[in-house]
Design a protein around this motif. Structure first.
Motif, short mmCIF file in Angstrom:
data_model
loop_
_atom_site.label_atom_id
_atom_site.label_comp_id
_atom_site.label_asym_id
_atom_site.label_seq_id
_atom_site.Cartn_x
_atom_site.Cartn_y
_atom_site.Cartn_z
N PHE B 47 0.83 -1.17 0.06
CA PHE B 47 -0.07 -0.06 0.01
C PHE B 47 0.94 1.15 -0.14
CE2 PHE B 47 -2.80 -3.12 2.23
CZ PHE B 47 -3.91 -3.32 1.51
N ALA B 71 1.08 -9.60 15.61
CA ALA B 71 0.63 -8.24 16.33
C ALA B 71 -0.12 -7.69 15.27
CB ALA B 71 1.95 -7.55 16.60
N GLY B 73 -1.54 -5.13 12.52
CA GLY B 73 -0.95 -4.73 11.70
C GLY B 73 0.02 -5.65 10.84
N LYS B 76 -2.43 -10.03 8.76
CA LYS B 76 -3.19 -11.04 9.00
C LYS B 76 -4.55 -10.75 8.09
CE LYS B 76 -3.57 -10.96 13.52
NZ LYS B 76 -2.87 -9.46 13.75
N GLN B 120 -13.46 -9.41 10.34
CA GLN B 120 -12.90 -9.22 11.96
C GLN B 120 -13.95 -8.50 12.68
OE1 GLN B 120 -9.11 -7.20 11.52
NE2 GLN B 120 -9.13 -6.62 13.56
#
Ligand SMILES: Nc1ncnc2c1ncn2[C@@H]1O[C@H](COP(=O)(O)OP(=O)(O)O)[C@@H](O)[C@H]1O
Ligand SMILES: [Mg+2]
Lengths: 365, 278
Positions: B47, B71, B73, B76, B120
């Protein structure tokens, strides 16, 4: 199952009453106009018949907008374009019916073409002397435009404000095009001076009453169709898209096809509304493409109650009734009154006038 | 591809047009006999120059329950976006079974191939009842006209009841999904995936925001699904991961840092350094 069915009918009590009213007025208003003598207090004047008939075509247009905005979250600010295209298709038929009774007496060409020194009818006017062909175009032209536009927009996943803006651009572009004389649709005067439809004079009370009845019945049928769509599984998918587009996509629905399908259906209904509107008001001009018109009709839906089909119908009729009444008293004030009404409704009545009714009902039970 | 190329492709004489092909279900095409059900190789997603995934290579075996930790960021969710067709990687390949190249397919096509995904943030159709949420998710012909005239059959209703049982929402079936508790929404969303008879389930942070008891039930639910389906669970909650995991993959800065069973991973010095912070 029976319980579900009962629930369904109870839930659409408003819609059923509306259908009842439409059926009733489609018979009663013509009777009160044609049969009851003018001297009677029960007589309904032809002016009123046409006025209410016009409201009904607006109601059909609002229904079309509610179908995509209320249920699928697509806020089209260009639906006036589909209405106007349907109107032009009907207008072209009515122009061809004038024949040699125009000012210039040309049997082939409408007056404005003679005025422009055109020698023959442009190719896209051919066929419009036949009613069935014109009615086909009332469906095909708005449907095709919606299909092409929707295909491009939904496939590139244009949503929200961006979509609203490009629909505005669409209707604006069409307005500019139809203003041009070379387009062959009568330029800024549009199409008017109609004489008759299917051989019946547009000035006669009988024709007026028939057009009124046709508007009421077509509105009722369109309502039944919309209700069928909304209550089908497809309708549930559409609401799912409105509420969680990605979720819908990830359970294997091709979201863009669903949007496209509904958008085309909605555009066709809008086109039919336009076709019913034109013979009753007797004129169609590029002003109908004005972006402001499209915004106004979204406001009708918001005021009536977005996401309830009869709410849209009620909104269109009430707002336009108020408009007629208000412009009689204070012509310049209407736009401000409408704006104020819109603000009040969005802030205090997010579910429109229908929302108040439902709340009252809920309080009673 | 230019229009002309497209036309040439379409008119190729050694191929049959899609619409003329007999109807396959994905079970006929999906081939996992000789290898993993999902295989990612060197997948890179950037990105604006920032690499959310950096040459990620990963495979998931048929029927396994895999936990992926990392962690915030670590990439995933981006990984799931790539598998499900939402994000196209700059480089790399993603195969489903031996033969299906997922990078050539759209989200609905991938979903129809039996890859289900839980977001999520729990995402259900809030205005619809639990029943309708499940009905809409059911594996079936999902073309527009078919859907317009589709009616629920008894068999389909049984399937829904089965799934209601599995996710424990029998009592709630006619309630609006928007009225469910946070945990129930998560289960409903898992139920929606199950309605599609998936082969591979991607579950993004299923126990975020759940109470202890709810977490326990979710752990049971996910372990019971493994075997019949391949399940990939992304999670932060180490307790939870420990309770369900057989194999754990640690993701860090867009690539795999370590992989193994829970103890191996937790004792890996690199993992301790970057993730467990000790
Ligand atoms: N659409 C996007 N645009 C820019 N950056 C993104 C986008 N999606 C994710 N990222 C970045 O990529 C990294 C990985 O994100 P994500 O996959 O969501 O991590 P995780 O799910 O492991 O917490 C994060 O730093 C995030 O800010
Ligand atoms: Mg994430």
């Amino acid at each position: 199952m029976v319980k579900l069915l009962q629930q369904y009918f109870q839930r659409d009590r408003g819609g059923n009453s509306m259908l009842g009213i439409l059926l009733f007025i489609s018979v009663m208003v013509p009777v009160l106009n044609l049969v009851v003598p003018e001297s009677s207090v029960f007589h309904v004047s032809t002016y009123t018949v046409t006025l209410i008939g016009k409201y009904l075509t607006f109601a059909l247009l609002a229904l079309a907008v509610d179908l995509i905005w209320g249920y699928c979250g697509i806020m089209s600010l260009g639906h006036g374009a589909f209405f106007a295209l349907g109107g032009y298709a009907m207008g072209m038929y009515l122009m061809r019916q004038i024949g040699d009774r125009g000012v210039y007496g040309n049997p082939e060409l409408p007056d404005f073409m003679v005025f422009l020194n055109w020698s023959e009818l442009p190719w896209y006017w051919s066929g419009f002397d036949m009613f069935w062909f014109a009615m086909l175009m009332v469906i095909v032209v708005p449907g095709l435009l919606a299909f092409v536009f929707g295909w491009l927009a939904f496939r590139s996943r244009v949503t929200g404000v961006y979509l609203s803006i490009i629909t505005q651009a669409l209707t604006y572009a069409l307005m500019l095009a139809f203003f041009r004389n070379e387009m062959g649709f009568g330029g800024n005067n549009g199409l008017t001076d109609f004489k008759d439809i299917l051989g019946y004079s547009l000035q006669s009370d009988f024709t007026r009453a028939s057009l009124f009845a046709a508007s009421a019945i077509i509105l009722a049928l369109a309502y039944l169709l919309s209700r069928y769509i909304i209550n089908s599984k497809l309708g549930r998918v559409v609401v799912a898209i409105r509420d969680a587009e990605d979720r819908t996509r990830f359970i294997a629905y091709r979201v863009e096809y669903y949007k496209l399908w509904l958008f085309v259906v909605s555009a066709i209904l809008a086109g039919m509304a336009g076709a019913l509107y034109v013979p009753q008001v007797g004129i169609i001009n590029p002003g109908e493409f004005s972006p402001l018109n499209s915004i106004e009709l979204v406001i009708w839906v918001a005021i009536g109650g977005r996401g309830t089909l009869y709410g849209a119908v009620a909104g269109a009729v009430l707002v336009n009734f108020s408009k007629t009444w208000f412009t009689g008293i204070l012509p310049e004030g209407w736009i401000f009154a409408l704006g104020a009404l819109f603000v009040v409704v969005t802030i205090y009545l997010p579910r429109g006038l229908v929302g108040i009714m439902n709340r009252k009902q809920a309080a009673q039970t | 591809m230019s229009a002309l190329d497209k036309l040439r492709q379409t008119m190729r004489r050694d191929q049959v047009w899609n619409c003329m092909m007999p109807h396959y279900t994905y079970e006929d095409v999906l081939d996992t006999r000789k290898g993993p059900i999902l295989y990612l190789e060197d997948v890179t997603v950037s990105f604006d120059g920032f690499k959310a995934l950096d040459a990620l290579t990963l495979d998931i075996n048929d029927g396994e329950l895999r936990c992926i930790i990392g962690a915030n960021g670590a990439g995933k969710t981006t990984m799931m976006d790539v598998i499900t067709g939402k994000t196209r990687p700059d480089e790399g390949s993603v195969y489903y079974g031996q033969r299906i190249d997922l990078l050539r397919l759209s989200e609905p096509e991938i979903a129809a191939l039996g890859i289900g995904r839980k977001f999520q943030k729990p995402t259900v159709f809030e205005h619809h009842s639990v029943l309708i949420n499940l009905e809409l998710s059911m594996r079936m012909d999902k073309r527009v006209w078919t859907t317009l005239f589709s009616k629920m059959t008894g068999e389909q209703r049984d399937h829904i009841d089965e799934v209601l049982q599995i996710i424990g929402l029998q009592e709630e079936y006619h309630n609006r999904a928007g009225l469910l508790s946070h945990g129930q929404k998560q289960w409903l969303e898992i139920g929606m995936l199950l309605m599609q008879d998936p082969r591979l389930l991607l579950v993004d942070e299923p126990v975020a925001g759940m109470t202890g008891q709810e977490t326990e039930r979710t752990a049971e639910l996910l372990t019971s699904l493994a075997g019949k389906h391949s399940v990939v669970v992304v999670e932060h909650d180490m307790e939870f991961v420990r309770s369900i995991a057989r194999t754990v993959t640690v993701l860090h800065q867009g690539s795999v840092l370590a992989q193994g069973d829970m103890d191996e991973v937790q004792n890996d010095p690199r993992v301790r350094e970057v993730y467990l912070g000790s």
